[in-house]
Design a protein around this motif. Structure first.
Motif, PDB file in Angstrom:
ATOM      1  N   PHE A 297     -15.566  72.004  57.116  1.00 39.86           N
ATOM      2  CA  PHE A 297     -14.757  70.855  57.522  1.00 39.86           C
ATOM      3  C   PHE A 297     -13.503  70.839  56.644  1.00 39.86           C
ATOM      4  O   PHE A 297     -13.588  70.882  55.419  1.00 39.86           O
ATOM      5  N   LYS A 298     -12.348  70.722  57.288  1.00 39.67           N
ATOM      6  CA  LYS A 298     -11.075  70.779  56.574  1.00 39.67           C
ATOM      7  C   LYS A 298     -10.764  69.410  55.946  1.00 39.67           C
ATOM      8  O   LYS A 298      -9.791  68.742  56.293  1.00 39.67           O
ATOM      9  N   SER A 299     -11.588  69.002  54.997  1.00 41.36           N
ATOM     10  CA  SER A 299     -11.425  67.678  54.391  1.00 41.36           C
ATOM     11  C   SER A 299     -10.219  67.608  53.465  1.00 41.36           C
ATOM     12  O   SER A 299      -9.700  66.522  53.190  1.00 41.36           O
ATOM     13  N   SER A 300      -9.750  68.760  52.994  1.00 47.00           N
ATOM     14  CA  SER A 300      -8.578  68.762  52.110  1.00 47.00           C
ATOM     15  C   SER A 300      -7.330  68.247  52.827  1.00 47.00           C
ATOM     16  O   SER A 300      -6.368  67.825  52.187  1.00 47.00           O
ATOM     17  N   ALA A 301      -7.364  68.264  54.165  1.00 44.48           N
ATOM     18  CA  ALA A 301      -6.226  67.747  54.931  1.00 44.48           C
ATOM     19  C   ALA A 301      -6.106  66.233  54.816  1.00 44.48           C
ATOM     20  O   ALA A 301      -5.094  65.653  55.196  1.00 44.48           O
ATOM     21  N   PHE A 302      -7.140  65.593  54.257  1.00 45.28           N
ATOM     22  CA  PHE A 302      -7.153  64.142  54.138  1.00 45.28           C
ATOM     23  C   PHE A 302      -7.332  63.690  52.694  1.00 45.28           C
ATOM     24  O   PHE A 302      -7.877  62.623  52.422  1.00 45.28           O
ATOM     25  N   GLY A 303      -6.899  64.524  51.768  1.00 48.63           N
ATOM     26  CA  GLY A 303      -6.887  64.114  50.365  1.00 48.63           C
ATOM     27  C   GLY A 303      -8.090  64.515  49.553  1.00 48.63           C
ATOM     28  O   GLY A 303      -8.136  64.255  48.341  1.00 48.63           O
ATOM     29  N   GLU A 305     -10.454  67.066  47.428  1.00 51.05           N
ATOM     30  CA  GLU A 305     -10.019  68.136  46.535  1.00 51.05           C
ATOM     31  C   GLU A 305     -10.265  69.523  47.109  1.00 51.05           C
ATOM     32  O   GLU A 305      -9.609  70.494  46.714  1.00 51.05           O
ATOM     33  N   LYS A 306     -11.192  69.653  48.038  1.00 52.83           N
ATOM     34  CA  LYS A 306     -11.454  70.947  48.667  1.00 52.83           C
ATOM     35  C   LYS A 306     -12.164  70.733  49.991  1.00 52.83           C
ATOM     36  O   LYS A 306     -12.670  69.645  50.281  1.00 52.83           O
ATOM     37  N   ASP A 307     -12.206  71.769  50.824  1.00 60.14           N
ATOM     38  CA  ASP A 307     -12.926  71.693  52.094  1.00 60.14           C
ATOM     39  C   ASP A 307     -14.427  71.715  51.835  1.00 60.14           C
ATOM     40  O   ASP A 307     -14.891  72.185  50.788  1.00 60.14           O
ATOM     41  N   ARG A 308     -15.192  71.232  52.820  1.00 63.83           N
ATOM     42  CA  ARG A 308     -16.639  71.078  52.628  1.00 63.83           C
ATOM     43  C   ARG A 308     -17.431  71.881  53.655  1.00 63.83           C
ATOM     44  O   ARG A 308     -17.095  71.892  54.845  1.00 63.83           O
ATOM     45  N   VAL A 309     -18.499  72.496  53.178  1.00 62.53           N
ATOM     46  CA  VAL A 309     -19.373  73.282  54.046  1.00 62.53           C
ATOM     47  C   VAL A 309     -20.278  72.358  54.855  1.00 62.53           C
ATOM     48  O   VAL A 309     -20.875  71.421  54.314  1.00 62.53           O
ATOM     49  N   LEU A 310     -20.384  72.628  56.144  1.00 59.12           N
ATOM     50  CA  LEU A 310     -21.273  71.874  57.026  1.00 59.12           C
ATOM     51  C   LEU A 310     -22.520  72.679  57.378  1.00 59.12           C
ATOM     52  O   LEU A 310     -23.626  72.147  57.437  1.00 59.12           O
ATOM     53  N   ILE A 311     -22.308  73.976  57.655  1.00 56.68           N
ATOM     54  CA  ILE A 311     -23.427  74.865  57.975  1.00 56.68           C
ATOM     55  C   ILE A 311     -23.303  76.092  57.068  1.00 56.68           C
ATOM     56  O   ILE A 311     -22.269  76.773  57.056  1.00 56.68           O
ATOM     57  N   LYS A 312     -24.354  76.349  56.304  1.00 55.41           N
ATOM     58  CA  LYS A 312     -24.329  77.460  55.356  1.00 55.41           C
ATOM     59  C   LYS A 312     -24.379  78.797  56.086  1.00 55.41           C
ATOM     60  O   LYS A 312     -24.667  78.870  57.288  1.00 55.41           O
ATOM     61  N   GLU A 313     -24.123  79.869  55.340  1.00 50.94           N
ATOM     62  CA  GLU A 313     -24.118  81.224  55.900  1.00 50.94           C
ATOM     63  C   GLU A 313     -25.454  81.564  56.549  1.00 50.94           C
ATOM     64  O   GLU A 313     -25.515  82.304  57.540  1.00 50.94           O
ATOM     65  N   ASN A 314     -26.556  81.005  55.991  1.00 52.58           N
ATOM     66  CA  ASN A 314     -27.893  81.289  56.533  1.00 52.58           C
ATOM     67  C   ASN A 314     -28.259  80.380  57.713  1.00 52.58           C
ATOM     68  O   ASN A 314     -29.401  80.400  58.200  1.00 52.58           O
ATOM     69  N   GLY A 315     -27.312  79.554  58.152  1.00 54.10           N
ATOM     70  CA  GLY A 315     -27.549  78.673  59.299  1.00 54.10           C
ATOM     71  C   GLY A 315     -28.126  77.319  58.939  1.00 54.10           C
ATOM     72  O   GLY A 315     -28.328  76.467  59.812  1.00 54.10           O
ATOM     73  N   GLU A 316     -28.368  77.087  57.666  1.00 57.34           N
ATOM     74  CA  GLU A 316     -28.943  75.817  57.220  1.00 57.34           C
ATOM     75  C   GLU A 316     -27.852  74.742  57.159  1.00 57.34           C
ATOM     76  O   GLU A 316     -26.745  74.973  56.677  1.00 57.34           O
ATOM     77  N   TYR A 317     -28.182  73.551  57.662  1.00 57.99           N
ATOM     78  CA  TYR A 317     -27.239  72.438  57.618  1.00 57.99           C
ATOM     79  C   TYR A 317     -27.189  71.841  56.213  1.00 57.99           C
ATOM     80  O   TYR A 317     -28.214  71.716  55.538  1.00 57.99           O
ATOM     81  N   THR A 318     -26.002  71.460  55.776  1.00 54.67           N
ATOM     82  CA  THR A 318     -25.868  70.786  54.490  1.00 54.67           C
ATOM     83  C   THR A 318     -26.164  69.296  54.651  1.00 54.67           C
ATOM     84  O   THR A 318     -26.177  68.774  55.769  1.00 54.67           O
ATOM     85  N   TYR A 319     -26.362  68.630  53.526  1.00 57.02           N
ATOM     86  CA  TYR A 319     -26.566  67.183  53.563  1.00 57.02           C
ATOM     87  C   TYR A 319     -25.339  66.497  54.159  1.00 57.02           C
ATOM     88  O   TYR A 319     -25.450  65.506  54.882  1.00 57.02           O
ATOM     89  N   PHE A 320     -24.172  67.039  53.864  1.00 48.63           N
ATOM     90  CA  PHE A 320     -22.941  66.434  54.370  1.00 48.63           C
ATOM     91  C   PHE A 320     -22.861  66.511  55.895  1.00 48.63           C
ATOM     92  O   PHE A 320     -22.298  65.627  56.540  1.00 48.63           O
ATOM     93  N   MET A 321     -23.451  67.550  56.470  1.00 49.98           N
ATOM     94  CA  MET A 321     -23.471  67.647  57.934  1.00 49.98           C
ATOM     95  C   MET A 321     -24.275  66.488  58.513  1.00 49.98           C
ATOM     96  O   MET A 321     -23.876  65.860  59.500  1.00 49.98           O
ATOM     97  N   SER A 322     -25.417  66.186  57.879  1.00 49.50           N
ATOM     98  CA  SER A 322     -26.219  65.042  58.328  1.00 49.50           C
ATOM     99  C   SER A 322     -25.433  63.750  58.183  1.00 49.50           C
ATOM    100  O   SER A 322     -25.443  62.884  59.067  1.00 49.50           O
ATOM    101  N   ASP A 323     -24.740  63.638  57.069  1.00 50.33           N
ATOM    102  CA  ASP A 323     -23.987  62.423  56.813  1.00 50.33           C
ATOM    103  C   ASP A 323     -22.850  62.263  57.816  1.00 50.33           C
ATOM    104  O   ASP A 323     -22.539  61.152  58.259  1.00 50.33           O
TER     105      ASP A 323
END
Length: 574
Positions: A297-303, A305-323
């Motif tokens: 997710f390109k969160s850096s476009a909205f202030g 500090e960095k972009d955030r992972v939603l789905i890991k390389e192994n296909g596992e969803y991050t907590y942030f994806m749930s949120d």
């Protein structure tokens, strides 16, 4: 309309009249913007309007103040007006208008101070939201009373508030929970197995395992580790949810919705889950991209500090994806404003969540309140462990020892962004050194006065439950009370403070600051105790006695209403 609003209207009309007859050269009429003077000797209300429009009107502030005062129409609100300092307009209210507060309170009862905020839209207030892997700790208790009281105050102020508990029942921690119970189960059956490093080790895990043995015996002994873990995960999950629901219910905290994180992963009739829909919605906005095999997710476009992972390389969803899916779901349910109450350790998580709301086109829709923890003491000594279990003191244990009222009041006594020092022995004291006892005693004292003023038959009917206290008060005070006799400074001080209630509610709701209720309750209780000392009630001339009984009854009502917004009881006897 509150007295303040009436007074602002009065001064506003004076400004308008001065502009209309050419006394003041103003293109726009400024708001009077009244505030309480720091020094009570300067009056009840003060306005700086003369100073604020001096430059535009090209007149000295004191001259402008005099012009405004000269244009105030005849009224029953104002006793006197003084011009002080560089041009402050200080107003002292008439006894007559303060006396109307008593009638207003007794007429409106628990609707006193109720407001209307339709412009705020639908508000989703999420709080506590503890993992269902253990009993609630004392910090959860503070967040429970903060969220619950914020909701109560906001509702009284006229907001449309929906209360929600988010159950974190998806993810690795649930499997760890189930496996922890499985290991304890096998140990209780005599197997030599060790609890893994990643496990929940509290005594409650053993208790759950024992409950399974009590219900099923060794039924699960021969099952595979995976089968046992999955079965015990669900059993333990249900037991912990039941326990935490019961704890919160006993504390007076209830929710409109217990929202399961698991439900975000379940496909609906369209074949898509909430996760799928949130991801598609964000992708449609152009803020999803793939890199190194992961989905970002390109969160850096909205202030952020960095972009955030939603789905890991192994296909596992991050907590942030749930949120992300959860907050998208809230918007989809028609909520206009989202308030989340989190622990202070989640501070670094705020920016990315604000970014996702902004990416969907809802900047400012998310409001995060951070609740600090509770430091427990006993007679000034830090307390970390329960004497009963030798482990963390649970929230239910604290309630059991000090009671719901004391726990709620103490946890509300400071702003949510400040830690609470909670001394168990001080909170349990039954004397005036204990703030909750002090304010509740004021209410109980008023109830005692009303009982003493009643006939023996009515007092007996109250004891038998045949009369409510409101009904008894109505009989004792009677109709057509002459409130004009309420002119003692102790009486006027009580009426002034009760008049502050509507504004207190409005500001406490706006600022999400229920701690102000505890300060108000203490002020009102103190003023009543002073009134009780300075002004005799029973045995006075009937005209005076009935008026003072009406004042006492109004004070009782406002105290009870303040308590109810904190979730604290209003005892009739102590």
């Amino acid at each position: 309309m509150t007295i303040r609003e009436q007074l602002e209207e009065l001064i506003g009309s004076a400004l308008a009249a001065a502009v209309a007859d050419g006394s003041l050269a103003l293109e726009e009429i400024p708001a009077p913007a009244l505030e309480r003077p720091r020094d009570e000797s300067n009056g009840d209300w003060a306005s700086t309007v003369a100073l604020r429009c001096s430059k535009v009107a090209k007149r000295a502030p004191r001259d402008i103040a005099q012009i405004i005062v000269d244009h105030i129409p005849a009224n029953t609100l104002v006793k006197s007006v003084d011009i002080a300092g560089p041009g402050f307009i200080n107003v002292r209210l008439s006894d007559e208008v303060l006396q109307t507060v008593v009638a207003s309170v007794r007429d409106q009862r628990l609707d006193y101070g109720r407001g209307s905020h339709p412009e705020a839209g639908r508000v989703n207030l999420e709080y506590v939201s503890a993992n269902p892997t253990g009993p609630l700790h004392v910090g959860h208790g503070r967040w429970a009373v903060l969220g619950d009281s914020i909701a109560r105050v906001m509702k009284h102020a006229g907001y449309d508030v929906y209360e929600e508990f988010y159950i974190n029942d998806q993810g690795v921690q649930m499997n760890v929970f189930g496996n922890s119970v499985a290991v304890r189960y096998m140990q209780l059956l005599g197997h030599d197995v060790e609890l893994p490093e990643q496990a929940y080790g509290g005594a409650y895990i053993t208790d759950i395992a024992q409950s399974i043995i009590d219900a099923d015996g060794n039924k699960w002994e021969g099952a595979s580790e995976e089968e046992r873990m999955l079965a015990f995960r669900e059993i333990a999950y249900q037991q912990m949810m039941d326990l935490n629901r019961e704890t919160l219910s006993n504390f007076g905290t209830t929710f409109d919705c217990w929202f399961s994180e698991r439900s975000l992963y379940v496909a609906d009739e369209s074949g898509k889950s909430a996760i799928d829909k949130a991801l598609e919605a964000m992708d449609a906005k152009g803020f999803i991209y793939k890199s190194d095999g992961a989905v970002w997710f390109k969160s850096s476009a909205f202030g952020d500090e960095k972009d955030r992972v939603l789905i890991k390389e192994n296909g596992e969803y991050t907590y942030f994806m749930s949120d992300m899916a959860y907050h998208h779901n809230k918007l989809g349910r028609g909520f206009d404003h989202l308030i989340d109450l989190w622990g202070a350790d989640h501070h670094g998580y705020i920016k990315r969540c604000e970014a996702m709301l902004a990416a969907w086109g809802h900047p400012g829709a998310l409001e995060v309140l951070l609740g600090q923890l509770v430091n427990l003491f006993r007679n000034g000594e830090s307390v970390r462990m329960s004497k009963r279990t030798g482990e963390m003191i649970t929230f239910s244990e604290l309630i059991e020892e000090v009671g719901t009222d004391a726990a709620r009041y103490t946890m509300l006594s400071r702003s949510s962004d400040q830690p609470i020092d909670f001394d168990i022995e001080v909170v349990k004291k039954q004397d005036s050194s204990n703030p909750v006892y002090y304010v509740q005693y004021a209410h109980a004292r008023i109830c005692s006065v009303l009982r003493k003023a009643a006939s023996e038959a009515d007092a007996a009917a109250l004891e038998a439950g045949e009369l409510t206290l409101d009904q008894l008060a109505a009989k004792v005070v009677g109709s057509d009370v002459d409130l004009s006799v309420l002119t003692h400074e102790s009486e006027l001080a009580l009426m002034r403070r009760m008049d502050d209630f509507a504004e207190l509610i409005d500001l406490a709701a706006r600022d999400r600051a229920p701690f102000r209720l505890t300060h108000y309750a203490q002020d009102l209780a103190s003023l009543f105790h002073q009134f009780y000392t300075n002004c005799h009630i029973i045995g006075e001339d009937e005209r005076v006695m009935r008026a003072r009984l009406a004042l006492a009854d109004a004070t009782r009502t406002v105290l009870a209403l303040t308590f109810s917004l904190m979730g604290v009881s209003a005892p009739e006897k102590m």
